[in-house]
Design a protein around this motif. Structure first.
Motif, PDB file in Angstrom:
ATOM      1  N   UNK A   1       0.933  -1.164   0.157  1.00 29.76           N
ATOM      2  CA  UNK A   1      -0.135  -0.022   0.250  1.00 29.76           C
ATOM      3  C   UNK A   1       0.844   1.155  -0.042  1.00 29.76           C
ATOM      4  N   UNK A   2       0.572   2.395  -1.038  1.00 30.18           N
ATOM      5  CA  UNK A   2       1.326   3.541  -0.842  1.00 30.18           C
ATOM      6  C   UNK A   2       1.205   4.119   0.177  1.00 30.18           C
ATOM      7  N   UNK A   3       1.792   5.372   0.398  1.00 29.57           N
ATOM      8  CA  UNK A   3       1.862   6.244   1.287  1.00 29.57           C
ATOM      9  C   UNK A   3       0.635   7.099   1.367  1.00 29.57           C
ATOM     10  N   UNK A   4       0.285   7.316   0.288  1.00 27.57           N
ATOM     11  CA  UNK A   4      -1.148   7.919  -0.041  1.00 27.57           C
ATOM     12  C   UNK A   4      -2.203   7.171   0.434  1.00 27.57           C
ATOM     13  N   UNK A   5      -2.216   5.982   0.079  1.00 29.10           N
ATOM     14  CA  UNK A   5      -3.382   4.907   0.246  1.00 29.10           C
ATOM     15  C   UNK A   5      -3.595   4.912   1.662  1.00 29.10           C
ATOM     16  N   UNK A   6      -2.333   4.734   2.524  1.00 34.84           N
ATOM     17  CA  UNK A   6      -2.292   4.718   4.044  1.00 34.84           C
ATOM     18  C   UNK A   6      -2.819   6.045   4.641  1.00 34.84           C
ATOM     19  N   UNK A   7      -2.790   7.105   4.069  1.00 30.57           N
ATOM     20  CA  UNK A   7      -3.001   8.276   4.787  1.00 30.57           C
ATOM     21  C   UNK A   7      -4.568   8.601   4.184  1.00 30.57           C
ATOM     22  N   UNK A   8      -5.016   8.155   3.254  1.00 26.46           N
ATOM     23  CA  UNK A   8      -6.393   8.165   2.825  1.00 26.46           C
ATOM     24  C   UNK A   8      -6.989   7.189   3.657  1.00 26.46           C
ATOM     25  N   UNK A   9      -6.722   6.326   4.173  1.00 23.13           N
ATOM     26  CA  UNK A   9      -7.360   5.129   4.888  1.00 23.13           C
ATOM     27  C   UNK A   9      -7.467   5.919   6.415  1.00 23.13           C
ATOM     28  N   UNK A  10      -6.271   6.288   6.679  1.00 24.47           N
ATOM     29  CA  UNK A  10      -6.450   7.013   8.161  1.00 24.47           C
ATOM     30  C   UNK A  10      -7.409   8.261   8.169  1.00 24.47           C
ATOM     31  N   UNK A  11      -7.469   8.921   7.111  1.00 22.35           N
ATOM     32  CA  UNK A  11      -8.280  10.109   6.812  1.00 22.35           C
ATOM     33  C   UNK A  11      -9.766   9.575   7.099  1.00 22.35           C
ATOM     34  N   UNK A  12     -10.205   8.528   6.346  1.00 25.77           N
ATOM     35  CA  UNK A  12     -11.549   7.956   6.663  1.00 25.77           C
ATOM     36  C   UNK A  12     -11.729   7.659   8.247  1.00 25.77           C
ATOM     37  N   UNK A  13     -10.625   7.074   8.906  1.00 26.89           N
ATOM     38  CA  UNK A  13     -10.868   6.434  10.045  1.00 26.89           C
ATOM     39  C   UNK A  13     -11.124   7.720  10.920  1.00 26.89           C
ATOM     40  N   UNK A  14     -10.567   8.848  10.831  1.00 27.94           N
ATOM     41  CA  UNK A  14     -10.472  10.121  11.420  1.00 27.94           C
ATOM     42  C   UNK A  14     -11.939  10.667  11.524  1.00 27.94           C
TER      43      UNK A  14
END
Length: 223
Positions: free
Chosen positions: A1-14
């Motif tokens: 998973x790319x850095x961008x994908x990880x941060x998009x997932x974190x954004x959804x959680x937040x």
């Protein structure tokens, strides 16, 4: 998973955590529940900034060819989207973006000479990964006989035996995931997410798109 994908997932959680905090505050407002909301908002804002920065870095170069319809002709509005179709040009590959643009403008002239409105494809991807905007994606294309309505065409320069580059695959993957966003001008802003991606030869007997088909049908991912 790319850095961008990880941060998009974190954004959804937040964002989900922020919504939950707001619901708890509405049910039982306290100074502590307000502090939690403020903390969650800061976390969401930070994640949004990170996603925006990485999205900007991850975004391919996009060039609008600014092609015009043939004089006296008119584009027809696109129907409900049902597919994306990948092609090759059956001509030379591009060695530079300048050559890619020149080739595409030549194909635009050739398509008009056939009596078509303009270049038949909505998008083209150079070997360097630059995405070129051709015929508006919100208009019916001219790239698959009798199957153009609701069908968005993407093309790469090349012919049988030529293979796509890693940069082309990355840009295809980005385009399929982001064509609906304001990263593209309004006339090319279409939602390609979840649509089947086919090769030209899935619709009819043709060699097109040759070795590019694997890239198209795997949607730019390795397999």
């Amino acid at each position: 998973m790319s850095v961008l994908s990880r941060w998009k997932a974190r954004l959804r959680v937040r964002r989900n955590l922020l919504r939950a905090a707001r619901r708890r505050h509405e049910a039982n407002p306290t100074p502590e529940s307000r502090r939690v909301i403020d903390d969650r908002k800061e976390q969401v804002a930070y994640a949004e900034r990170v996603v925006e920065r990485h999205d900007r870095d991850d975004r391919p170069r996009i060039v609008n060819l600014d092609l015009k319809p043939r004089e006296g002709s008119q584009l027809s509005p696109q129907g409900t989207l049902r597919a994306v179709t990948g092609h090759y040009t059956a001509g030379p590959v591009d060695q530079t973006d300048e050559q890619c643009e020149a080739l595409l403008r030549g194909y635009d002239r050739a398509h008009k000479a056939k009596g078509w409105t303009m270049l038949g494809y909505a998008f083209a991807i150079s070997r360097a990964g630059t995405i070129y905007l051709g015929r508006p994606a919100t208009a019916i294309g001219a790239h698959v006989l009798n199957q153009n309505s609701g069908n968005v065409g993407i093309v790469c320069n090349g012919t049988t035996g030529d293979r796509p580059t890693a940069a082309q695959a990355r840009s295809l993957r980005w385009l399929l995931a982001n064509a609906h966003t304001d990263a593209l001008p309004k006339a090319w802003r279409v939602d390609l997410r979840g649509l089947p991606v086919k090769g030209h030869n899935d619709w009819m007997a043709t060699a097109c798109p040759g070795s590019f088909k694997r890239m198209y049908t795997s949607k730019g991912t390795k397999r």
